[in-house]
Design an enzyme around this catalytic site. Structure first.
Site, PDB file in Angstrom:
ATOM      1  CG  HIS A   1     -74.086  73.150 -18.782  1.00 46.18           C
ATOM      2  ND1 HIS A   1     -73.348  72.882 -19.907  1.00 46.18           N
ATOM      3  CD2 HIS A   1     -74.171  74.505 -18.709  1.00 46.18           C
ATOM      4  CE1 HIS A   1     -72.989  74.013 -20.488  1.00 46.18           C
ATOM      5  NE2 HIS A   1     -73.476  75.011 -19.781  1.00 46.18           N
TER       6      HIS A   1
HETATM    7  C1  BDR Z   1     -71.291  73.836 -15.293  1.00 51.18           C
HETATM    8  O1  BDR Z   1     -70.772  75.009 -14.687  1.00 51.18           O
HETATM    9  C2  BDR Z   1     -71.769  75.665 -13.972  1.00 51.18           C
HETATM   10  O2  BDR Z   1     -71.752  77.044 -14.215  1.00 51.18           O
HETATM   11  C3  BDR Z   1     -73.080  75.012 -14.329  1.00 51.18           C
HETATM   12  O3  BDR Z   1     -73.958  74.996 -13.214  1.00 51.18           O
HETATM   13  C4  BDR Z   1     -72.682  73.631 -14.735  1.00 51.18           C
HETATM   14  O4  BDR Z   1     -72.619  72.760 -13.618  1.00 51.18           O
HETATM   15  C5  BDR Z   1     -71.231  74.008 -16.791  1.00 51.18           C
HETATM   16  O5  BDR Z   1     -69.913  74.213 -17.199  1.00 51.18           O
END
Ligand code: BDR
Ligand code: CA
Length: 313
Positions: free
Chosen positions: A243
């Site tokens: 992500h």
């Molecule tokens: C996002 O949520 C967090 O857990 C990760 O770091 C990322 O920024 C993904 O949904």
């Protein structure tokens, strides 16, 4: 493409830690500051985790601690994904870190750097948007001189990863997201619709680490293991989504991404759809307030990411 001045706002977080290494290890980015925010973990631990990454990279970057609570809702963290310390349970191995935290708050530091680089500074936001929203509330005319906010968050056609309708960063602080989306600052969004296209498999990371001499090679492997096991159990693949590194990748290699303009709104109040993001791509009249990344060249991104992350030849 020239140097990009940026401030990175983050809640490390395993994929945040990878994103920080990716950003600091690429010469095209000038990371002027890192600001921490509560999200995957409380802000104190998020700041410690950032210091761990900086110490491994032997990097000195101004680091400011940010908000310890979302604007309205109580904080919800994600230890089941990122480990009890937000960093795959490896942070206990790092003691007596050099104190790198500056005296200013994250909001003050963000405002300082926007003022220092008007119309040039990009904010790369890979956690809940609480710091950015507070900076806008404190001085919106100044914050409108931000060149771009690149944010990881939201889910449009994909189901969410906290609830069916909401992605984590937006779910944690939907009020902050609303303030940011309505700020008038140019925004680029990397949502789950994009980030779920890119999986880093355990095998591929393992192969890459074998070819690396980077001093943080073993660290990148260790921090990712609980997260990869979580995905194996939950999603059926032994690996993880990238992500947050994708937000950095967008900045470094925009040629690999396709974006479309959209009018994006966020639900703040309904208990069943809290944090839901809705994008109007077609229906007129439409006043776009963001660019949404809809596609990425997956193989090319993964190669660029792993090469940069692990200093591969
Ligand atoms: C996002 O949520 C967090 O857990 C990760 O770091 C990322 O920024 C993904 O949904
Ligand atoms: Ca994050």
């Amino acid at each position: 493409m020239g140097l990009h001045p940026i401030v990175l706002d983050t809640d490390p977080g395993v994929d945040d830690a990878l994103a920080i290494i990716y950003a600091l290890n690429h010469l095209d980015l000038q990371v002027h500051a890192i600001t921490t925010v509560c999200g995957n973990i409380g802000v104190d631990q998020a700041t410690i985790n950032t210091q761990i990454v900086l110490s491994l990279l032997d990097c000195v970057v101004p680091l400011a601690m940010g908000q310890n609570q979302p604007i309205y809702y109580p904080l919800q963290t994600a230890p089941h994904v990122h480990g009890l310390d937000g960093l795959g349970n490896v942070s206990v191995q790092f003691e007596s870190l050099e104190e790198q935290v500056v005296k200013k708050s994250a909001v003050e530091l963000i405002l300082d750097f926007v003022a220092k680089f008007p119309d040039q500074l990009r904010l790369v936001c890979i956690g809940p948007l609480t710091n950015i929203a507070q900076a806008i509330l404190a001085n919106s005319p100044l914050m409108r001189r931000t060149k771009e906010i690149i944010l990881m968050g939201g889910a449009f056609e994909q189901r969410g990863n906290v609830t069916t309708s909401a992605e984590f960063n937006i779910y944690v602080d939907p009020h902050a997201a609303k303030i940011v989306l309505e700020s008038g600052v140019p925004i680029t969004i990397l949502s789950l619709d994009l980030t779920h296209q890119v999986i880093l498999s355990a095998d591929r990371l393992h192969q890459a680490t074998l070819c690396s001499n980077a001093p943080w090679r073993d660290f990148t492997w260790s921090i990712t293991q609980p997260c990869m096991r979580f995905h194996q159990h939950q999603e059926g693949f032994h690996g993880m989504y990238l992500h947050d590194p994708l937000a950095v990748g967008y900045l470094l290699r925009p040629d690999l991404f396709k974006t479309v303009p959209a009018e994006v709104r966020v639900e703040t109040s309904s208990s069943s759809t809290r944090g839901m993001t809705v994008a109007n791509l077609h229906q007129q009249p439409m006043t776009p307030n963001a660019q949404i990344c809809v596609a990425v060249k997956v193989e090319q991104f993964l190669n660029h990411f792993l090469q940069t992350l692990l200093d591969l030849p």
